[in-house]
Design an enzyme around this catalytic site. Structure first.
Site, short mmCIF file in Angstrom:
data_model
loop_
_atom_site.label_atom_id
_atom_site.label_comp_id
_atom_site.label_asym_id
_atom_site.label_seq_id
_atom_site.Cartn_x
_atom_site.Cartn_y
_atom_site.Cartn_z
N ASP A 205 -11.83 35.20 2.14
CA ASP A 205 -10.76 35.50 3.78
C ASP A 205 -11.37 36.87 3.45
O ASP A 205 -10.41 38.42 3.75
CB ASP A 205 -8.88 35.74 2.92
CG ASP A 205 -8.68 35.89 4.74
OD1 ASP A 205 -9.29 36.30 5.19
OD2 ASP A 205 -7.16 36.02 4.32
N SER B 120 -2.96 43.74 6.79
CA SER B 120 -4.67 42.76 6.96
C SER B 120 -5.83 43.66 7.08
O SER B 120 -6.16 43.88 7.72
CB SER B 120 -3.98 41.31 7.37
OG SER B 120 -3.20 40.52 7.37
N HIS C 50 -9.03 35.93 8.49
CA HIS C 50 -7.94 35.92 9.06
C HIS C 50 -7.57 36.71 10.25
O HIS C 50 -7.71 36.33 11.60
CB HIS C 50 -6.77 35.26 8.12
CG HIS C 50 -6.17 36.27 7.53
ND1 HIS C 50 -5.85 37.16 6.83
CD2 HIS C 50 -5.31 37.35 8.58
CE1 HIS C 50 -5.37 37.93 6.54
NE2 HIS C 50 -4.92 38.22 7.64
#
Length: 598
Positions: free
Chosen positions: A200, A278, A169
């Site tokens: 992901d 992230s 993402h």
């Protein structure tokens, strides 16, 4: 404990960190405090885009255990913390042997935490990078154009083979990606080598040799046990320098991956994982225990990391095939058999446990082997409990889907089944299965076909998401139900819908027939959008084209007039092509495309 080394090595690390110009250090007390961070709410991917509703003024004190206490006189400390303060200042505890021993233990714990944080940061300085992404998502209501571009930031780290591992993402729908290493003002161009949106994860490569000078790769470790300490390293928003947050493992189980809408193994930790974290590593000892990727809404300090088995599965697929291969599925929908009357109905003997097969995906290998109402007893020799769980490590349990997902594509599995009062054993081939209505469409342009102002598209969940955050209630109910529940009946099948009508004299009266499925063209059932386009083109031999829609609605057009009108409508709406590029054959150009180019 995380990262214990010799005292000499620890002191050397302290010296290196204490005099590093890149770390925020208070002037006299030696307290390391991270910059202000923003805390994100829903369970979501932790980049800096609209996945979050963040709130300010959350202070991440990732090195609070290094704080030195004041040199006040303390005699006979009354608590372990007071005793620790006295011990840290060289004051002996007199007249209370238990408090003195407790103080020594507390100081040892503090020193251990200090060493862990230092060691994690020392590893990360030459391995963790900040990622800058420019992305542009397509418009599914107007599939021939993109939305305005946006910028986001995330983290990543170097693995073997001169590759950077991060979250999918972070680079989804990217048009331009830059990376910057710690202590450097220079940003380097990066290319996305492979992306696995279900898990992901993504791999980036940097061609510039200057970037790799002084960079070290991190090794992948194992799944940490409960209460083992990890340090999450990354670049959360609120500051520009590297940040470390510490926490312990609180849970290991299959979890919903928000970005890819899949159920895979994940590790829950109590460290703060904020927007920008992230793709950063969670370090345990001197190895990576996982990759930070999302957090939980309405909860404090509950974050999730992608565990090493999922990472290794992704990397192994990329190394073997050069691209992402996906995660396998049996294609089963199963029901627990915890109810005693249910087990009695299916004559399951005492001592046998399993789950009831409710539905089977027609495009799976299990469809030709298993049957509805079978009881799946075991998978590859591992017994399945009445609730669908299997044993995992030290008296933990997880759903048996994890065993399935860790298989390589086209691997086989031995499945033991209870059917008609007897046990049977079958060999089932496993492979990734695509849903009838795709859950996501990252990094690709939408498909569309325009004929006489009728815009045909395959139904996808991103199209339904265009109706807003409350898309489940706001989008057309029938399409929403089909998207969430229907299974494909054959490989390559799509639900083709009429998404809108670009008004013109030729289609007057058809403008209310939008968001209906196209079932047939000239009496032939439609398999997918490419098939629909071919059926329309084949209608050139006939005088008219008939579309049969949901609710028994019908559209009839004269082919020659519709072809001429298509060119007129495209020019009026400034649409460059009547067909998306994925539907155009390389060897030929359709009659419609030729007409539209005039």
């Amino acid at each position: 404990m995380l990262g214990f080394r010799s005292p000499a090595a620890a002191r050397a690390a302290v010296r290196r960190l204490r005099f590093s110009p890149n770390l925020p250090v208070s002037s006299s007390r030696g307290t390391f405090i991270s910059s202000h961070s923003q805390f994100s709410n829903p369970i979501q991917s932790t980049d800096t885009r609209t996945y979050f509703s963040a709130r300010n003024n959350y202070i991440d004190c990732c090195f609070s255990s290094i704080k030195l206490y004041s040199t006040c006189s303390i005699s006979n400390p009354s608590s372990p913390r007071d005793a620790a303060a006295a011990a840290s200042e060289g004051i002996s505890s007199v007249g209370n042997g238990e408090a003195g021993a407790e103080a020594e233990g507390y100081v040892a714990m503090q020193n251990g935490a200090m060493t862990e944080a230092y060691y994690a940061l020392e590893l990360a300085l030459d391995s963790v990078v900040k990622i800058f992404t420019v992305a542009s998502s397509p418009s599914y209501f107007l599939p021939w154009q993109n939305k305005s571009q946006r910028e986001s930031m995330g983290s990543g780290f170097v693995i073997s083979g001169r590759r950077i591992l991060t979250n999918a993402h972070v680079v989804a729908d990217h048009t331009f990606v830059l990376v910057r290493k710690h202590g450097s003002p220079t940003k380097y161009r990066a290319e996305v080598q492979a992306v696995g949106h279900e898990c992901d994860l993504a791999i980036l490569v940097v061609e510039n040799e200057e970037f790799w000078e002084g960079m070290n790769f991190l090794e992948l470790g194992d799944i940490p046990f409960l209460q083992e300490a990890v340090a999450v390293v990354g670049y959360p928003q609120g500051g520009d320098n590297i940040s470390v947050t510490k926490g312990v493992v609180s849970r290991v189980e299959p979890t919903q991956y928000v970005h890819g809408a899949t159920q895979l193994l994940a590790i829950q930790i109590d460290a703060a994982i904020n927007p920008g974290n992230s793709g950063g590593p969670a370090i345990m000892g001197d190895k990576v225990a996982g990759v930070a990727f999302q957090n939980l809404s309405n909860a404090e300090n509950i974050g999730y990391i992608i565990p090493v088995p999922v990472i290794k599965h992704f990397i192994a697929g990329v190394e073997e095939t050069g691209d992402y291969v996906g995660f396998c599925s049996m294609g089963l929908s199963c029901q627990p058999t915890e109810n005693a009357q249910l087990r009695e109905h299916f004559q399951i003997p005492s001592g046998l446990t399993g789950v009831l097969v409710s539905r089977i995906n027609p495009i799976s290998d299990a469809y030709r082997i298993l049957k509805k109402d079978d009881i799946v007893l075991s998978f590859d020799g591992v017994p399945i409990a009445h609730d669908g769980s299997v044993p995992f490590r030290n008296r933990e349990r997880i759903t048996f889907d994890h065993l399935v997902s860790m298989k390589k594509p086209n691997d086989t599995a031995q499945v033991r089944v209870w059917r008609d009062g007897k046990e049977h054993e079958f060999t089932v081939t496993l492979r990734p299965l695509q849903p009838l209505v795709p859950v996501h469409q990252f990094d690709k342009l939408p498909s569309y076909f325009i004929f006489a102002g009728l815009v045909f598209i395959p139904l996808t969940q991103p199209y339904l998401h265009e109706y807003g955050e409350d898309w489940y209630n706001a989008s057309p109910r029938r399409l929403c139900e089909r998207a969430l529940r229907e299974l494909p009946q054959k490989a390559g099948q799509q639900l083709v819908i009429l998404s809108q009508v670009l008004m013109d004299d030729i289609n007057t009266g058809y403008e209310r027939l939008t968001d209906l499925q196209v079932k047939k063209v000239n009496g032939i059932e439609v398999d997918n959008l490419k098939h629909l386009r071919q059926l329309v083109e084949d209608s050139s031999k006939e005088r008219s084209v008939r579309f049969d829609l949901d609710d028994e609605r019908v559209i009839v057009l004269n082919y020659d007039s519709a072809k001429i009108a298509t060119s007129r409508i495209l020019k009026r709406h400034r649409i460059p092509s009547a067909t998306s590029s994925d539907l155009i054959d390389e060897q030929s150009v359709s009659d419609i495309e030729l007409a539209c180019s005039k």
